[in-house]
Design a protein around this motif. Sequence first.
Motif, PDB file in Angstrom:
ATOM      1  N   PHE A 146      79.631  74.690  -3.931  1.00 20.21           N
ATOM      2  CA  PHE A 146      80.023  75.803  -4.625  1.00 20.21           C
ATOM      3  C   PHE A 146      81.375  76.110  -5.015  1.00 20.21           C
ATOM      4  CE2 PHE A 146      80.864  80.589  -4.980  1.00 20.21           C
ATOM      5  CZ  PHE A 146      80.181  80.765  -5.978  1.00 20.21           C
ATOM      6  N   GLU A 147      82.302  75.682  -3.892  1.00 20.29           N
ATOM      7  CA  GLU A 147      83.812  75.908  -4.244  1.00 20.29           C
ATOM      8  C   GLU A 147      84.351  74.880  -4.960  1.00 20.29           C
ATOM      9  OE1 GLU A 147      85.721  78.589  -3.403  1.00 20.29           O
ATOM     10  OE2 GLU A 147      84.157  79.554  -2.497  1.00 20.29           O
ATOM     11  N   VAL A 148      83.859  73.666  -4.907  1.00 23.38           N
ATOM     12  CA  VAL A 148      84.146  72.479  -5.709  1.00 23.38           C
ATOM     13  C   VAL A 148      83.935  72.879  -7.228  1.00 23.38           C
ATOM     14  CG1 VAL A 148      83.833  70.036  -6.165  1.00 23.38           C
ATOM     15  CG2 VAL A 148      84.115  70.707  -3.658  1.00 23.38           C
ATOM     16  N   ILE A 149      82.714  73.226  -7.371  1.00 22.91           N
ATOM     17  CA  ILE A 149      82.308  73.667  -8.758  1.00 22.91           C
ATOM     18  C   ILE A 149      83.324  74.621  -9.569  1.00 22.91           C
ATOM     19  CG2 ILE A 149      80.526  74.531 -10.292  1.00 22.91           C
ATOM     20  CD1 ILE A 149      78.591  72.981  -8.410  1.00 22.91           C
ATOM     21  N   SER A 150      83.427  75.668  -8.710  1.00 20.90           N
ATOM     22  CA  SER A 150      84.365  76.618  -9.081  1.00 20.90           C
ATOM     23  C   SER A 150      85.925  76.225  -9.401  1.00 20.90           C
ATOM     24  CB  SER A 150      84.419  78.005  -8.049  1.00 20.90           C
ATOM     25  OG  SER A 150      85.058  77.557  -6.623  1.00 20.90           O
ATOM     26  N   VAL A 151      86.185  75.373  -8.659  1.00 21.79           N
ATOM     27  CA  VAL A 151      87.696  75.030  -8.664  1.00 21.79           C
ATOM     28  C   VAL A 151      87.502  73.932 -10.338  1.00 21.79           C
ATOM     29  CG1 VAL A 151      89.475  73.077  -8.127  1.00 21.79           C
ATOM     30  CG2 VAL A 151      88.276  74.987  -6.423  1.00 21.79           C
ATOM     31  N   LEU A 152      86.339  73.195 -10.234  1.00 27.31           N
ATOM     32  CA  LEU A 152      86.266  72.454 -11.385  1.00 27.31           C
ATOM     33  C   LEU A 152      86.151  73.265 -12.813  1.00 27.31           C
ATOM     34  CD1 LEU A 152      85.618  69.569 -12.886  1.00 27.31           C
ATOM     35  CD2 LEU A 152      83.229  70.147 -12.375  1.00 27.31           C
ATOM     36  N   LEU A 153      85.388  74.234 -12.490  1.00 29.35           N
ATOM     37  CA  LEU A 153      85.369  75.222 -13.681  1.00 29.35           C
ATOM     38  C   LEU A 153      86.704  75.733 -14.160  1.00 29.35           C
ATOM     39  CD1 LEU A 153      81.877  77.052 -13.276  1.00 29.35           C
ATOM     40  CD2 LEU A 153      82.617  75.239 -15.010  1.00 29.35           C
ATOM     41  N   LEU A 154      87.648  76.186 -13.140  1.00 25.26           N
ATOM     42  CA  LEU A 154      88.783  76.718 -13.311  1.00 25.26           C
ATOM     43  C   LEU A 154      89.825  75.647 -14.121  1.00 25.26           C
ATOM     44  CD1 LEU A 154      90.810  78.943 -12.924  1.00 25.26           C
ATOM     45  CD2 LEU A 154      91.424  78.021 -10.711  1.00 25.26           C
ATOM     46  N   ALA A 155      89.681  74.568 -13.831  1.00 20.91           N
ATOM     47  CA  ALA A 155      90.374  73.454 -14.280  1.00 20.91           C
ATOM     48  C   ALA A 155      89.909  73.269 -15.847  1.00 20.91           C
ATOM     49  CB  ALA A 155      90.225  72.167 -13.251  1.00 20.91           C
ATOM     50  N   CYS A 156      88.683  73.260 -15.998  1.00 26.09           N
ATOM     51  CA  CYS A 156      88.311  73.272 -17.216  1.00 26.09           C
ATOM     52  C   CYS A 156      89.098  74.375 -18.137  1.00 26.09           C
ATOM     53  CB  CYS A 156      86.968  73.084 -17.459  1.00 26.09           C
ATOM     54  SG  CYS A 156      85.973  71.799 -16.775  1.00 26.09           S
ATOM     55  N   ILE A 157      88.757  75.685 -17.821  1.00 29.56           N
ATOM     56  CA  ILE A 157      89.384  76.824 -18.380  1.00 29.56           C
ATOM     57  C   ILE A 157      91.071  76.466 -18.731  1.00 29.56           C
ATOM     58  CG2 ILE A 157      90.032  79.137 -18.286  1.00 29.56           C
ATOM     59  CD1 ILE A 157      87.278  79.557 -16.803  1.00 29.56           C
TER      60      ILE A 157
END
Length: 167
Positions: A146-157
């Motif tokens: 869950f945390e890895v996906i949230s960091v990935l989405l933040l990097a995409c933004i």
Amino acid sequence: MNITLPQAVFLFLAAVIVVCSILTVTTKRILRSATYLLFVLFATAGIYFELNYSFLGAVQLTVYAGGIIVLYVFSILLTSSDNKKADKIKNSKFFAGILAAVGGAALCITLTHSFPVSHFVPGEINQKVIGTALMGTEKYQYLLPFEVISVLLLACIIGGILIARKR
């Protein structure tokens, strides 16, 4: 053959999912593709509600149909113009895509028919069990992904904003 109301609703939602999924990957305009994806996610939530999984249906609506589509549209509007069309797909990539789709469908059908149906009991799962599984740190719990996906989405933004700022 008598079709009950739940069966009719399921057939309608399944048809919406199939048609909009095909339109999502075949349309040449990227904003229309995101709109068709939104319809697919709404219909998936409808199937969850039909199975009496109200919590999962609500999560589907808020997380995917709400948050992810907003993220997609946000990144699309930042990085490309609305009237830009996708490039024509080469024949080799088209046939590779068809082969992958047929292989994926065969795999899904094989896996679906290999599991016994008697173990599936529709009904609501306790939200505490779902929350513990999602936010736990022990084996078979999903806090780290869950945390890895949230960091990935933040990097995409952040990447979308940086690409938009260069113009």
